[in-house]
Design an enzyme around this catalytic site. Structure first.
Site, mmCIF file in Angstrom:
data_model
loop_
_atom_site.group_PDB
_atom_site.id
_atom_site.type_symbol
_atom_site.label_atom_id
_atom_site.label_comp_id
_atom_site.label_asym_id
_atom_site.label_seq_id
_atom_site.Cartn_x
_atom_site.Cartn_y
_atom_site.Cartn_z
ATOM 1 N N VAL A 69 46.125 44.641 39.141
ATOM 2 C CA VAL A 69 45.578 43.413 39.746
ATOM 3 C C VAL A 69 45.553 42.269 38.735
ATOM 4 O O VAL A 69 45.409 41.108 39.113
ATOM 5 C CB VAL A 69 44.151 43.631 40.332
ATOM 6 C CG1 VAL A 69 44.207 44.536 41.545
ATOM 7 C CG2 VAL A 69 43.188 44.172 39.300
ATOM 8 N N THR A 88 53.021 30.037 44.321
ATOM 9 C CA THR A 88 51.959 30.932 44.808
ATOM 10 C C THR A 88 50.863 31.052 43.744
ATOM 11 O O THR A 88 49.671 31.036 44.055
ATOM 12 C CB THR A 88 52.546 32.337 45.106
ATOM 13 O OG1 THR A 88 53.499 32.204 46.163
ATOM 14 C CG2 THR A 88 51.472 33.322 45.532
ATOM 15 N N ASP A 108 46.450 42.177 45.189
ATOM 16 C CA ASP A 108 45.499 41.836 44.125
ATOM 17 C C ASP A 108 44.311 41.040 44.650
ATOM 18 O O ASP A 108 43.688 40.279 43.909
ATOM 19 C CB ASP A 108 46.227 41.072 42.997
ATOM 20 C CG ASP A 108 46.918 39.805 43.488
ATOM 21 O OD1 ASP A 108 46.854 39.531 44.700
ATOM 22 O OD2 ASP A 108 47.506 39.093 42.662
ATOM 23 N N GLU A 147 40.430 31.883 40.992
ATOM 24 C CA GLU A 147 39.675 32.870 40.212
ATOM 25 C C GLU A 147 39.469 32.414 38.775
ATOM 26 O O GLU A 147 40.339 31.753 38.186
ATOM 27 C CB GLU A 147 40.453 34.198 40.192
ATOM 28 C CG GLU A 147 40.622 34.782 41.561
ATOM 29 C CD GLU A 147 41.669 35.889 41.627
ATOM 30 O OE1 GLU A 147 41.478 36.821 42.405
ATOM 31 O OE2 GLU A 147 42.674 35.811 40.901
#
Ligand code: NAD
Length: 348
Positions: A302, A93, A236, A65
């Site tokens: 989120v 992660t 999220d 993202e």
């Protein structure tokens, strides 16, 4: 920006190593308090920021993202991934880095690692939300999911909300053992639990911070009593949630930026017109957070670009005058700005 004797513009770069030195030098508690102040200040001027849901590139394994924003003077973005299966291969992660730039020139003014910084800013944001939403005088938190974020979440609640007791649960007992050892050393009373149900016993604050790319049910409706505050951190992404839908229907839900949270948060399980409140309205005093002892408040977190912007601003100010960065040669700087080719030739 740093200037060499030749007036060459260099960009301060905070590596993972420098970030660790900076955190240990400043003290984690002080960093959490400082970050919380910066995030709170930016939430109070929320309306003047550019806001857009983050740009997500999904794959079967995870998501990458980009999270941009600007307050008109400074621009910032973060690159972040979320790959729940990475830990099986010894990888994180979540990893991230971010950049701040001067809006007037477009020149970068800071490049920083943001894996550690994301853990700190996420924890500081949770604690900021809990400060306004959790029952007054809360002392006990259930921490469900004891991975990379968990100690930071617990320590921010200790530093900012006065939590003294943390009840830990993870499907992996080794993760719980690791978090228990770290948190006991930080002066918190720790209870390790065998189930999520056991973990939430007597907790006024429940934080879920698990990683699984599915609609999980970490908490079911019958587990959640009246009056608690829930921080739902781990859900999220589209198709990645932690709470049973019925809990959402009983809760007053607070979110960062509704257009992003409706895509990524727990509320993706609800209809688009289900009422939610924007956290910045509470932080800026325009609406009340907790209104009664029996209310269930839910921060459907989120992670939003403004929190990363605040964190980068905080780091930019904190490293000023220190040696906790490396000046980076990342801007081409020809003597004549229109002679980029000539600069290349002279370098031969
Ligand atoms: P991690 O992989 O290090 O830890 C996740 C932990 O959850 C693991 O220990 C795993 O065993 C545990 N877990 C998985 N399923 C579980 C279950 N059903 N019950 C109990 N425990 C379970 O991940 P992390 O870096 O700690 O991140 C945790 C989550 O938080 C991720 O989903 C990540 O995407 C999310 N996150 C959100 C924000 C935000 O701003 N909201 C920021 C950072 C990370």
């Amino acid at each position: 920006m740093t200037l060499l004797p030749s007036n060459k513009a260099l960009v301060p770069f905070v590596s993972v190593d420098h970030m660790m030195q900076l955190i240990n030098h400043t003290g984690l508690t002080q960093m959490m308090i400082g970050l919380c102040e910066y995030i709170e200040n930016d939430f109070k001027r929320w309306e003047l920021f550019d806001k857009t849901p983050r740009v997500a590139s999904h794959s079967a394994e995870g998501v990458i993202e980009l999270m941009p924003t600007s307050d008109g003077e400074v621009y910032g973005f973060k690159y972040v991934n979320g790959h729940p299966k990475n830990t099986k291969d010894g990888l994180q992660t979540v990893t991230a880095f971010g950049l701040l730039a001067d809006v007037t020139t477009g020149y970068p003014v800071l490049l920083s690692e943001m894996t550690l910084l994301t853990a700190l800013r996420t924890a500081a944001t949770s604690a900021m939300a809990a400060k306004f939403l959790a029952p007054k005088g809360a002392t006990t938190m259930a921490m469900i999911g004891n991975g990379a974020q968990s100690e930071f979440q617990s320590l921010a609640m200790q530093a900012i909300c006065g939590i003294t007791h943390v009840r830990l649960y993870d499907i992996d007992p080794l993760a719980t053992e690791k978090a228990a050892a770290h948190l006991a050393a930080a002066g918190l009373e720790i209870t390790t639990c065998k189930t999520a149900q056991d973990a939430i016993e007597g907790a006024e604050i429940i934080t879920t911070c698990t990683a699984d790319k599915q609609n999980a049910t970490i908490l079911t409706d019958n587990m959640v009593g009246s009056g608690v505050h829930i921080n739902a951190i781990g859900g999220d992404c589209p198709g990645k949630t932690e709470l049973h839908r019925d809990i959402l229907l009983r809760s007053d839900i607070f979110v960062e930026f509704p257009p992003q949270t409706r895509i990524e948060g727990e509320i993706q399980q609800l209809t688009d017109d289900h009422p939610v409140q924007e956290l910045w309205n509470v932080i800026s005093g325009q609406t009340l957070g907790r209104r009664s002892d029996s209310q269930i408040t839910l921060f459907d977190s989120v992670g939003f670009a403004i929190e990363d912007f605040s964190a980068l601003r905080y780091i930019r100010d904190l490293i000023d005058g220190t040696a906790f960065f490396t000046p980076l040669d990342m801007l081409a700087d020809p003597d004549d700005p229109r002679d980029l080719y000539g600069m290349l030739q002279r370098a031969k």
